[in-house]
Motif scaffolding. Structure first.
Motif, mmCIF file in Angstrom:
data_model
loop_
_atom_site.group_PDB
_atom_site.id
_atom_site.type_symbol
_atom_site.label_atom_id
_atom_site.label_comp_id
_atom_site.label_asym_id
_atom_site.label_seq_id
_atom_site.Cartn_x
_atom_site.Cartn_y
_atom_site.Cartn_z
ATOM 1 N N GLN A 168 -44.059 -70.982 43.256
ATOM 2 C CA GLN A 168 -44.403 -69.825 44.077
ATOM 3 C C GLN A 168 -45.899 -69.890 44.341
ATOM 4 N N ILE A 169 -46.278 -69.666 45.588
ATOM 5 C CA ILE A 169 -47.702 -69.625 45.944
ATOM 6 C C ILE A 169 -48.005 -68.245 46.482
ATOM 7 N N VAL A 170 -49.084 -67.654 45.975
ATOM 8 C CA VAL A 170 -49.538 -66.358 46.473
ATOM 9 C C VAL A 170 -50.993 -66.487 46.916
ATOM 10 N N ALA A 171 -51.358 -65.668 47.888
ATOM 11 C CA ALA A 171 -52.730 -65.611 48.384
ATOM 12 C C ALA A 171 -53.328 -64.273 47.969
ATOM 13 N N VAL A 172 -54.529 -64.331 47.374
ATOM 14 C CA VAL A 172 -55.273 -63.131 46.993
ATOM 15 C C VAL A 172 -56.616 -63.167 47.725
ATOM 16 N N PRO A 173 -57.268 -62.024 47.904
ATOM 17 C CA PRO A 173 -58.594 -62.061 48.525
ATOM 18 C C PRO A 173 -59.495 -63.058 47.790
ATOM 19 N N LYS A 174 -60.376 -63.713 48.540
ATOM 20 C CA LYS A 174 -61.240 -64.755 47.977
ATOM 21 C C LYS A 174 -61.784 -64.309 46.628
ATOM 22 N N ASN A 175 -61.650 -65.185 45.636
ATOM 23 C CA ASN A 175 -61.985 -64.840 44.262
ATOM 24 C C ASN A 175 -62.695 -66.011 43.610
ATOM 25 N N THR A 176 -63.784 -65.732 42.905
ATOM 26 C CA THR A 176 -64.569 -66.801 42.275
ATOM 27 C C THR A 176 -64.331 -66.911 40.773
ATOM 28 N N MET A 177 -63.342 -66.195 40.264
ATOM 29 C CA MET A 177 -63.020 -66.309 38.840
ATOM 30 C C MET A 177 -62.710 -67.764 38.509
ATOM 31 N N LYS A 178 -63.113 -68.197 37.348
ATOM 32 C CA LYS A 178 -62.849 -69.565 36.909
ATOM 33 C C LYS A 178 -61.663 -69.650 35.967
ATOM 34 N N ARG A 179 -61.319 -68.537 35.333
ATOM 35 C CA ARG A 179 -60.266 -68.544 34.319
ATOM 36 C C ARG A 179 -59.024 -67.832 34.842
ATOM 37 N N LEU A 180 -57.881 -68.466 34.624
ATOM 38 C CA LEU A 180 -56.601 -67.936 35.054
ATOM 39 C C LEU A 180 -55.621 -68.042 33.903
ATOM 40 N N THR A 181 -54.920 -66.963 33.623
ATOM 41 C CA THR A 181 -53.918 -66.945 32.563
ATOM 42 C C THR A 181 -52.563 -66.639 33.190
ATOM 43 N N LEU A 182 -51.535 -67.362 32.759
ATOM 44 C CA LEU A 182 -50.184 -67.135 33.228
ATOM 45 C C LEU A 182 -49.400 -66.399 32.155
ATOM 46 N N ASP A 183 -48.894 -65.224 32.497
ATOM 47 C CA ASP A 183 -48.003 -64.445 31.641
ATOM 48 C C ASP A 183 -46.604 -64.706 32.193
ATOM 49 N N PHE A 184 -45.834 -65.569 31.529
ATOM 50 C CA PHE A 184 -44.583 -66.108 32.062
ATOM 51 C C PHE A 184 -43.399 -65.614 31.248
ATOM 52 N N LEU A 185 -42.482 -64.933 31.903
ATOM 53 C CA LEU A 185 -41.294 -64.405 31.248
ATOM 54 C C LEU A 185 -40.067 -65.080 31.837
ATOM 55 N N GLU A 186 -39.197 -65.586 30.963
ATOM 56 C CA GLU A 186 -37.942 -66.178 31.410
ATOM 57 C C GLU A 186 -36.797 -65.281 30.965
ATOM 58 N N SER A 187 -35.873 -65.037 31.872
ATOM 59 C CA SER A 187 -34.700 -64.248 31.522
ATOM 60 C C SER A 187 -33.487 -64.820 32.229
ATOM 61 N N ILE A 188 -32.320 -64.514 31.687
ATOM 62 C CA ILE A 188 -31.064 -65.011 32.235
ATOM 63 C C ILE A 188 -30.439 -63.930 33.101
ATOM 64 N N GLN A 189 -29.999 -64.325 34.285
ATOM 65 C CA GLN A 189 -29.322 -63.404 35.175
ATOM 66 C C GLN A 189 -27.899 -63.907 35.363
ATOM 67 N N ASP A 190 -26.953 -63.139 34.855
ATOM 68 C CA ASP A 190 -25.555 -63.545 34.956
ATOM 69 C C ASP A 190 -25.030 -63.217 36.353
ATOM 70 N N CYS A 191 -24.105 -64.019 36.824
ATOM 71 C CA CYS A 191 -23.585 -63.862 38.166
ATOM 72 C C CYS A 191 -22.350 -62.962 38.253
ATOM 73 N N LYS A 192 -21.781 -62.550 37.132
ATOM 74 C CA LYS A 192 -20.597 -61.687 37.152
ATOM 75 C C LYS A 192 -20.840 -60.408 36.392
#
Length: 133
Positions: A109-133
């Motif tokens: 996934q790619i997102v665009a944010v207003p121009k930002n000069t931050m050097k550090r980026l942290t990913l808070d990543f959650l995985e979950s299961i989505q059942d189809c039935k």
């Protein structure tokens, strides 16, 4: 919280061993390097991302290698604090009742944010299961 724009993209991958991660992009050179390191090739019809770089910082969220189809990656929030940007993303995995293809996928996934000069980026990543039935 920072307002962001989702950019619809699709990539083919060459099976890198890297797991979920996020990357800050402020230049064409950095964009090329990240896509090269992740071994991602844009599919026909992907938008040209370089015009975004004049006004926006791009954040590439890579969900890692997946052994089946049916995974969905969503960036839910981008937060800026004094020292870093935090990207919250959620990976929905297909449950046991889902029909999936036996193909290796690379959710991105790619997102665009207003121009930002931050050097550090942290990913808070959650995985979950989505059942189809």
């Amino acid at each position: 919280m920072i307002i962001f724009e989702n950019i619809q993209v699709r990539y083919d991958g060459a099976h890198p061993k890297q797991g979920p991660n996020a990357y800050l992009i402020n230049s064409e050179e950095r964009l090329r390097k990240v896509l090269e390191d992740l071994q991602l090739t844009p599919r026909i019809g992907n938008p040209d991302l370089t015009p975004y770089l004049a006004e926006y910082t791009l954040i590439v969220v890579y969900g890692g290698i997946r052994k089946t189809g049916g995974h969905r990656l969503h960036v839910t929030k981008v937060i800026q604090n004094k020292r870093e940007l935090v990207v919250r993303a959620r990976m929905l995995q297909p449950g046991p009742n889902c029909n999936t293809t036996s193909v290796i996928t690379h959710p991105v996934q790619i997102v665009a944010v207003p121009k930002n000069t931050m050097k550090r980026l942290t990913l808070d990543f959650l995985e979950s299961i989505q059942d189809c039935k």
